[in-house]
Design a protein around this motif. Structure first.
Motif, PDB file in Angstrom:
ATOM      1  N   PRO A 144       0.805  -1.222   0.000  1.00 47.82           N
ATOM      2  CA  PRO A 144       0.000   0.000   0.000  1.00 47.82           C
ATOM      3  C   PRO A 144       0.842   1.278   0.000  1.00 47.82           C
ATOM      4  CG  PRO A 144      -0.776  -1.551   1.664  1.00 47.82           C
ATOM      5  CD  PRO A 144       0.522  -2.082   1.147  1.00 47.82           C
ATOM      6  N   MET A 145       2.057   1.218   0.553  1.00 47.86           N
ATOM      7  CA  MET A 145       2.878   2.424   0.652  1.00 47.86           C
ATOM      8  C   MET A 145       3.148   3.029  -0.719  1.00 47.86           C
ATOM      9  SD  MET A 145       6.901   1.537   1.033  1.00 47.86           S
ATOM     10  CE  MET A 145       7.297   2.882  -0.085  1.00 47.86           C
ATOM     11  N   ASN A 146       3.261   4.337  -0.740  1.00 44.74           N
ATOM     12  CA  ASN A 146       3.481   5.061  -1.986  1.00 44.74           C
ATOM     13  C   ASN A 146       4.528   6.130  -1.728  1.00 44.74           C
ATOM     14  OD1 ASN A 146       3.313   6.331  -4.469  1.00 44.74           O
ATOM     15  ND2 ASN A 146       1.399   7.382  -4.011  1.00 44.74           N
ATOM     16  N   ASN A 147       5.775   5.819  -2.036  1.00 48.16           N
ATOM     17  CA  ASN A 147       6.880   6.748  -1.769  1.00 48.16           C
ATOM     18  C   ASN A 147       7.045   7.714  -2.934  1.00 48.16           C
ATOM     19  OD1 ASN A 147       9.076   8.050  -0.755  1.00 48.16           O
ATOM     20  ND2 ASN A 147      10.512   6.382  -1.058  1.00 48.16           N
ATOM     21  N   THR A 148       6.073   8.587  -3.088  1.00 49.24           N
ATOM     22  CA  THR A 148       6.089   9.496  -4.223  1.00 49.24           C
ATOM     23  C   THR A 148       6.698  10.839  -3.849  1.00 49.24           C
ATOM     24  OG1 THR A 148       4.726  10.382  -6.014  1.00 49.24           O
ATOM     25  CG2 THR A 148       3.806  10.492  -3.786  1.00 49.24           C
ATOM     26  N   ASN A 149       6.976  11.662  -4.861  1.00 52.21           N
ATOM     27  CA  ASN A 149       7.413  13.031  -4.628  1.00 52.21           C
ATOM     28  C   ASN A 149       6.312  13.790  -3.914  1.00 52.21           C
ATOM     29  OD1 ASN A 149      10.048  13.274  -6.276  1.00 52.21           O
ATOM     30  ND2 ASN A 149       8.633  12.321  -7.715  1.00 52.21           N
ATOM     31  N   ALA A 150       6.686  14.707  -3.042  1.00 57.47           N
ATOM     32  CA  ALA A 150       5.684  15.392  -2.248  1.00 57.47           C
ATOM     33  C   ALA A 150       6.247  16.712  -1.724  1.00 57.47           C
ATOM     34  CB  ALA A 150       5.241  14.518  -1.080  1.00 57.47           C
ATOM     35  N   PHE A 151       5.377  17.454  -1.052  1.00 61.16           N
ATOM     36  CA  PHE A 151       5.760  18.675  -0.342  1.00 61.16           C
ATOM     37  C   PHE A 151       5.201  18.578   1.067  1.00 61.16           C
ATOM     38  CE2 PHE A 151       5.600  19.792  -4.803  1.00 61.16           C
ATOM     39  CZ  PHE A 151       6.790  20.482  -4.983  1.00 61.16           C
ATOM     40  N   ALA A 152       5.974  19.055   2.045  1.00 61.22           N
ATOM     41  CA  ALA A 152       5.548  18.978   3.439  1.00 61.22           C
ATOM     42  C   ALA A 152       5.684  20.338   4.110  1.00 61.22           C
ATOM     43  CB  ALA A 152       6.382  17.937   4.192  1.00 61.22           C
ATOM     44  N   VAL A 153       4.783  20.605   5.043  1.00 58.57           N
ATOM     45  CA  VAL A 153       4.821  21.835   5.847  1.00 58.57           C
ATOM     46  C   VAL A 153       4.558  21.449   7.296  1.00 58.57           C
ATOM     47  CG1 VAL A 153       3.998  23.258   3.931  1.00 58.57           C
ATOM     48  CG2 VAL A 153       2.341  22.324   5.552  1.00 58.57           C
ATOM     49  N   THR A 154       4.879  22.345   8.216  1.00 58.79           N
ATOM     50  CA  THR A 154       4.548  22.108   9.617  1.00 58.79           C
ATOM     51  C   THR A 154       3.053  22.337   9.837  1.00 58.79           C
ATOM     52  OG1 THR A 154       4.960  24.403  10.228  1.00 58.79           O
ATOM     53  CG2 THR A 154       6.839  22.871  10.350  1.00 58.79           C
ATOM     54  N   GLN A 155       2.565  21.851  10.958  1.00 60.48           N
ATOM     55  CA  GLN A 155       1.169  22.093  11.314  1.00 60.48           C
ATOM     56  C   GLN A 155       0.880  23.595  11.399  1.00 60.48           C
ATOM     57  OE1 GLN A 155      -1.358  19.934  11.830  1.00 60.48           O
ATOM     58  NE2 GLN A 155      -0.225  18.011  11.644  1.00 60.48           N
ATOM     59  N   GLU A 156       1.841  24.348  11.929  1.00 62.46           N
ATOM     60  CA  GLU A 156       1.655  25.789  12.095  1.00 62.46           C
ATOM     61  C   GLU A 156       1.521  26.498  10.755  1.00 62.46           C
ATOM     62  OE1 GLU A 156       3.200  23.935  15.602  1.00 62.46           O
ATOM     63  OE2 GLU A 156       4.022  23.962  13.567  1.00 62.46           O
ATOM     64  N   VAL A 157       2.367  26.157   9.798  1.00 62.02           N
ATOM     65  CA  VAL A 157       2.307  26.773   8.473  1.00 62.02           C
ATOM     66  C   VAL A 157       1.009  26.382   7.765  1.00 62.02           C
ATOM     67  CG1 VAL A 157       3.342  26.734   6.155  1.00 62.02           C
ATOM     68  CG2 VAL A 157       4.793  27.068   8.179  1.00 62.02           C
ATOM     69  N   SER A 158       0.626  25.104   7.892  1.00 60.17           N
ATOM     70  CA  SER A 158      -0.619  24.652   7.277  1.00 60.17           C
ATOM     71  C   SER A 158      -1.810  25.463   7.774  1.00 60.17           C
ATOM     72  CB  SER A 158      -0.836  23.164   7.582  1.00 60.17           C
ATOM     73  OG  SER A 158      -2.083  22.722   7.086  1.00 60.17           O
ATOM     74  N   GLN A 159      -1.870  25.704   9.085  1.00 62.72           N
ATOM     75  CA  GLN A 159      -2.977  26.457   9.667  1.00 62.72           C
ATOM     76  C   GLN A 159      -2.885  27.947   9.327  1.00 62.72           C
ATOM     77  OE1 GLN A 159      -2.870  25.477  13.856  1.00 62.72           O
ATOM     78  NE2 GLN A 159      -3.174  23.291  13.460  1.00 62.72           N
ATOM     79  N   LYS A 160      -1.686  28.503   9.363  1.00 66.95           N
ATOM     80  CA  LYS A 160      -1.512  29.940   9.121  1.00 66.95           C
ATOM     81  C   LYS A 160      -1.938  30.338   7.713  1.00 66.95           C
ATOM     82  CE  LYS A 160       2.014  33.600   9.119  1.00 66.95           C
ATOM     83  NZ  LYS A 160       3.439  33.916   9.402  1.00 66.95           N
ATOM     84  N   TYR A 161      -1.559  29.510   6.720  1.00 66.35           N
ATOM     85  CA  TYR A 161      -1.828  29.861   5.320  1.00 66.35           C
ATOM     86  C   TYR A 161      -2.964  29.045   4.701  1.00 66.35           C
ATOM     87  CZ  TYR A 161       2.648  32.315   5.626  1.00 66.35           C
ATOM     88  OH  TYR A 161       3.668  33.167   5.986  1.00 66.35           O
ATOM     89  N   LEU A 213      -0.037  15.350 -10.256  1.00 66.20           N
ATOM     90  CA  LEU A 213       1.252  15.648 -10.898  1.00 66.20           C
ATOM     91  C   LEU A 213       2.173  14.432 -10.904  1.00 66.20           C
ATOM     92  CD1 LEU A 213       3.588  17.418 -11.968  1.00 66.20           C
ATOM     93  CD2 LEU A 213       3.925  18.245  -9.615  1.00 66.20           C
ATOM     94  N   TYR A 214       2.204  13.704  -9.797  1.00 68.16           N
ATOM     95  CA  TYR A 214       3.195  12.643  -9.644  1.00 68.16           C
ATOM     96  C   TYR A 214       2.586  11.252  -9.804  1.00 68.16           C
ATOM     97  CZ  TYR A 214       5.973  16.460  -7.810  1.00 68.16           C
ATOM     98  OH  TYR A 214       6.637  17.653  -7.672  1.00 68.16           O
ATOM     99  N   PRO A 215       3.316  10.341 -10.424  1.00 68.84           N
ATOM    100  CA  PRO A 215       2.835   8.955 -10.531  1.00 68.84           C
ATOM    101  C   PRO A 215       2.955   8.262  -9.185  1.00 68.84           C
ATOM    102  CG  PRO A 215       5.063   9.095 -11.375  1.00 68.84           C
ATOM    103  CD  PRO A 215       4.643  10.503 -11.052  1.00 68.84           C
ATOM    104  N   PRO A 216       2.261   7.141  -8.997  1.00 70.31           N
ATOM    105  CA  PRO A 216       2.409   6.368  -7.764  1.00 70.31           C
ATOM    106  C   PRO A 216       3.756   5.657  -7.739  1.00 70.31           C
ATOM    107  CG  PRO A 216       0.988   5.214  -9.291  1.00 70.31           C
ATOM    108  CD  PRO A 216       1.273   6.546  -9.907  1.00 70.31           C
ATOM    109  N   TYR A 217       4.293   5.524  -6.547  1.00 72.75           N
ATOM    110  CA  TYR A 217       5.548   4.800  -6.350  1.00 72.75           C
ATOM    111  C   TYR A 217       5.327   3.722  -5.294  1.00 72.75           C
ATOM    112  CZ  TYR A 217       8.213   8.169  -9.135  1.00 72.75           C
ATOM    113  OH  TYR A 217       8.711   8.939 -10.159  1.00 72.75           O
ATOM    114  N   GLN A 218       4.422   2.781  -5.607  1.00 79.37           N
ATOM    115  CA  GLN A 218       4.253   1.628  -4.725  1.00 79.37           C
ATOM    116  C   GLN A 218       5.469   0.721  -4.840  1.00 79.37           C
ATOM    117  OE1 GLN A 218       0.137   0.682  -6.392  1.00 79.37           O
ATOM    118  NE2 GLN A 218      -0.085   0.040  -4.248  1.00 79.37           N
ATOM    119  N   VAL A 219       5.822   0.078  -3.738  1.00 80.94           N
ATOM    120  CA  VAL A 219       6.984  -0.799  -3.761  1.00 80.94           C
ATOM    121  C   VAL A 219       6.537  -2.251  -3.864  1.00 80.94           C
ATOM    122  CG1 VAL A 219       7.252  -1.231  -1.272  1.00 80.94           C
ATOM    123  CG2 VAL A 219       9.283  -1.113  -2.740  1.00 80.94           C
ATOM    124  N   ALA A 220       7.342  -3.043  -4.575  1.00 81.01           N
ATOM    125  CA  ALA A 220       7.082  -4.483  -4.719  1.00 81.01           C
ATOM    126  C   ALA A 220       8.392  -5.184  -5.063  1.00 81.01           C
ATOM    127  CB  ALA A 220       6.051  -4.742  -5.825  1.00 81.01           C
TER     128      ALA A 220
END
Length: 310
Positions: A137-154, A242-249
């Motif tokens: 089930p895991m999907n190690n795809t390209n992504a963007f991450a923010v902190t909880q504070e930034v997510s709430q602020k913006y 934007l990004y394809p899935p990167y499931q591992v097998a």
């Protein structure tokens, strides 16, 4: 005298036949998971933390099912691992569906998980005689991450949100982010230009430190990075695909499966256990807490009941 020679010849033939039957039944007659006369299963991996853990898990599960295993981990990037499969230097290794689609097969991007898996499974078999076992089930795809504070602020929960607020955001990303098609050019093509306030190029090891100490608002990430769960970060949804899935097998040589049919059942039993949350935690045990991949892999498999007698 002639009759004595005939009798001796008949006796010798009978003994040879009996010995052959016994020998064959001892080595090839079993239908168990591992054959007595088979060589070791050569398990490979690429050259980063997640691959070390996955490679160790594959090796431990196979050993627990009676197979002899030779570890050939930390081989290098995708071209090295793929070449190792094709020339028989390794028998199997963990691969990602998106990598198979884009890097190995050179096919167009596709964001549908099932279609991508079906495509790589079919084309690998036809072109290389390689078999994709069941994906996790895991999907190690390209992504963007923010902190909880930034997510709430913006009000940022998706990549679309990030692009809309881009002029107020500082992003930290690998140096190639501004040039790679799966970096900023890809974002602009699918979502529009975020016009980031500032882009800080940095090595991967510095991204999360800068994010958590407030030097950056957004970081380029991979969705199974251990820091995501460890720091309770928000992984932005790729809402426009934007990004394809990167499931591992596991990708396995057909010849290896033919000689050792139990490999498929053994490794397929592991597949559903490897989720994004599990992989984030395991990655951080190694990258954040500096534990050995083999120790972390064994601990996880034991907790999941996949190692007998432990």
């Amino acid at each position: 005298m002639k009759s004595v020679r005939s009798w001796l010849a008949l006796l010798l033939l009978t003994l040879i036949t009996a010995f052959t039957v016994v020998a064959c039944s001892g080595s090839g007659g079993s239908t168990g998971s591992a054959t007595d006369n088979a060589g070791p299963i050569k398990v490979g991996s690429k050259d980063f933390t997640e691959q070390f853990i996955l490679g160790e898990m594959y090796a431990l599960v196979l050993e627990n099912n009676g197979f002899k295993v030779e570890r050939k981990l930390n081989l290098g990037g995708t071209p090295v691992a793929q070449a190792g499969l094709l020339d028989g230097q390794i028998d199997l290794y963990p691969e990602y569906t998106g990598t198979g689609l884009l890097t190995v097969l050179k096919l167009p991007q596709n964001s549908d998980q099932k279609q991508v898996y079906d495509t790589v499974a079919k084309d690998y078999k036809e072109k290389f005689n390689l078999v994709w076992l069941e994906p996790s089930p895991m999907n190690n795809t390209n992504a963007f991450a923010v902190t909880q504070e930034v997510s709430q602020k913006y009000g940022i929960k998706t990549i679309s949100d990030m692009v809309a607020q881009g002029s107020q955001l500082t992003i930290i990303a690998p140096p190639e982010f501004q040039a790679r098609e799966d970096g900023l050019p890809g974002v602009i093509k699918v979502y529009g230009d975020p016009k980031f306030k500032k882009i800080i190029p940095a090595d991967p090891g510095l991204r999360y430190q800068a994010l958590t100490n407030g030097e950056a608002d957004v970081t380029r990430a991979f969705s199974t990075d251990g820091e995501i769960s460890a720091f309770n970060l928000v992984l932005l949804e790729d809402d426009k695909g934007l990004y394809p899935p990167y499931q591992v097998a596991p990708v396995v040589r057909q010849e290896t499966l033919d000689a050792n049919p139990g490999i498929g059942d053994a490794l397929n039993s592991l597949a559903p256990k490897i989720t994004n949350e599990a992989m984030q935690r395991l990655n951080f045990e190694v990258s954040g807490k500096k534990r050995e991949p083999a120790e972390v892999a064994k601990e996880f498999l034991t907790q999941e009941g996949l190692l007998k007698g432990t």
